[in-house]
Design an enzyme around this catalytic site. Structure first.
Site, PDB file in Angstrom:
ATOM      1  CE  LYS A 158       7.357  -5.566   9.449  1.00 34.96           C
ATOM      2  NZ  LYS A 158       6.121  -5.921   8.715  1.00 34.96           N
TER       3      LYS A 158
ATOM      4  CB  THR B 230       6.750  -4.079   5.522  1.00 35.49           C
ATOM      5  OG1 THR B 230       5.571  -4.460   6.235  1.00 35.49           O
ATOM      6  CG2 THR B 230       6.604  -2.659   5.006  1.00 35.49           C
ATOM      7  CG  ASP B 231       4.365  -9.317   6.482  1.00 30.70           C
ATOM      8  OD1 ASP B 231       4.435  -8.265   7.157  1.00 30.70           O
ATOM      9  OD2 ASP B 231       3.438 -10.135   6.601  1.00 30.70           O
TER      10      ASP B 231
ATOM     11  CB  THR C 201      -0.905   0.036   1.251  1.00 31.88           C
ATOM     12  OG1 THR C 201      -0.082  -0.031   2.419  1.00 31.88           O
ATOM     13  CG2 THR C 201      -1.876  -1.117   1.257  1.00 31.88           C
TER      14      THR C 201
END
Length: 418
Positions: free
Chosen positions: A237, A160-161, A84
């Protein structure tokens, strides 16, 4: 009741009001509340629905901007794989629409006009948890096409995962003088706390810099003061939801960018590009997908390793404890892998720090059994690197290269302040 209507939903003990949103589940009604948050409600729990205002249906059509290229600005291609980070919101209905024509992108983030000539293209539209190695290859091939067609910088919008996996894969597969910047957003563009716009502004700015390599661009702290540029093989992350979830590991960030002033401050030595080779790009996209990443834990059974070997896996990354250890009861499985010519390498669960399998007898014995220490490589990076090596080299060459730096994944030494 239609999408876009403003409704009041009465449940047994509470009431919700908001704009009706699209729902992926026919048994659930999704509304966007005035707070900006979405809530999904089981239809069976709704006692009464009151339509307070009929709303407009989502409209995604935009008038053409007829933008002309600015010869003073660089040409940047923004490629979407999903997520997104560069979406546009119909604020009347709250619906979110991917914004990946040049006009859409400028409408969503008009500040880009002052930074670069923008071209947008969708190459995938998936949630990043559904990313596959074959999609890494598709992304690399799309990058090659854009560079050969004149792109002077590449921005990849990504969920982002698994963005750090993709950054690692591209770091090994793509050899180019053009900067390749992966960017994501922790908060979607329909939320007041969204980091999407500032991240993409900073990513495009980074893509105009005279640097080369693959990087990840995300917020540098929880506020909106700075974004950090991280090297693609040294980033991970490290938080599930914070806007500054991505951190450089065993290194400082490569650079920081002020999304408002567009100032770029380099924190380490710059990898200057060779402008004479700006349109040259080499891909090595052969990947061995029969590679596994196994987390070591107390009581881990050798049968787990034997299972992967019997299934035809060619390489195993063990995420060991401490300096790179496994229980002695796991040695049987390692012997079995070695007997079947399966490459086994070791990283550490601690994330920070370096594997050192020479300190304790456990590590020395593992090395004697053929386990290769991965220095300070992140487990995810080692996993991708092993796929790359086994896809492009014979196993003996892959063993030798596993502990050597290829794409910035290994530090000679670690600054304790990182």
């Amino acid at each position: 009741m239609d999408i876009g209507d403003f409704v009041k939903l009465k449940l047994e003990n509470t009431t919700y009001s908001g704009t009706v949103m699209p729902s992926l589940n026919e048994d659930t009604i999704v509304i966007k509340m005035k707070s900006g948050y979405n809530v999904g409600i089981d239809k069976n729990k709704i006692k009464n629905i009151e339509i307070l205002e009929s709303g407009d249906k989502p409209k995604y059509g935009l008038p053409p901007l007829n933008l002309e290229k600015n010869p003073k600005l660089k040409n940047i291609s923004i490629l979407s794989t999903g997520g997104t980070v560069a979406s546009r919101v119909d604020y009347k209905t709250g619906a979110v629409h991917p914004a990946f024509t040049a006009d859409d992108l400028i409408m969503a983030v008009p500040e880009l006009l002052d930074i670069a000539n923008i071209k947008g293209k969708v190459i995938l539209n998936i949630l990043s948890e559904n990313m596959l190695p074959k999609y890494w290859v598709m992304t690399a091939e799309a990058i090659k096409e854009e560079i050969e067609n004149g792109a002077e910088g590449i921005v990849i919008a990504h969920g982002t995962d698994t963005m750090h996996y993709t950054a690692s894969a591209l770091s090994f597969m793509v050899n180019s003088e053009v900067p390749i910047i992966l960017v994501g957003a922790q908060r979607s563009s329909d939320r007041p706390s969204s980091d999407a716009a500032l991240n993409i502004i900073s990513a495009v700015k980074a893509a105009t810099e005279p640097i080369k390599g693959v990087y990840v661009l995300m917020h540098g702290e929880t506020g909106d003061t700075v974004c950090h540029l991280h090297e693609g093989t040294k980033v991970r992350k490290l938080h599930s939801s914070r806007r500054d979830a991505f951190k450089s590991v065993n290194k400082t960030p490569f650079a920081e960018i002020n999304p408002f002033t567009k100032e770029v401050k380099y924190l380490r030595d710059v990898k200057n590009q060779d402008k004479s080779k700006i349109k040259e790009i080499v891909l090595n996209t052969n990947l061995e997908e029969k590679v596994a990443l196994i987390k070591v834990y107390p009581g881990i059974d050798s049968e787990i390793l034997k299972f992967y070997v019997d299934k035809g896996y060619k390489g195993i990354i063990l995420e060991g404890t401490g300096l790179g250890h496994t229980p002695e009861t796991f040695f049987e499985g390692i012997d079995y892998a070695n007997e079947n010519n399966v490459l086994v390498a070791m990283t550490t669960q601690t994330i920070n720090g370096r594997v050192n399998m020479n300190v304790y007898s456990n590590g020395r014995e593992l090395q004697a059994k053929g386990v290769i220490p991965c220095e300070d490589m992140l487990s995810e990076v080692a996993f991708v690197k092993l796929m790359y090596l086994l896809g492009n080299y014979e196993i003996e060459d892959a063993k030798e290269l596993m502990s050597k730096d290829i794409a910035g994944e290994i530090n000679e030494s670690i600054n304790l302040e990182c």
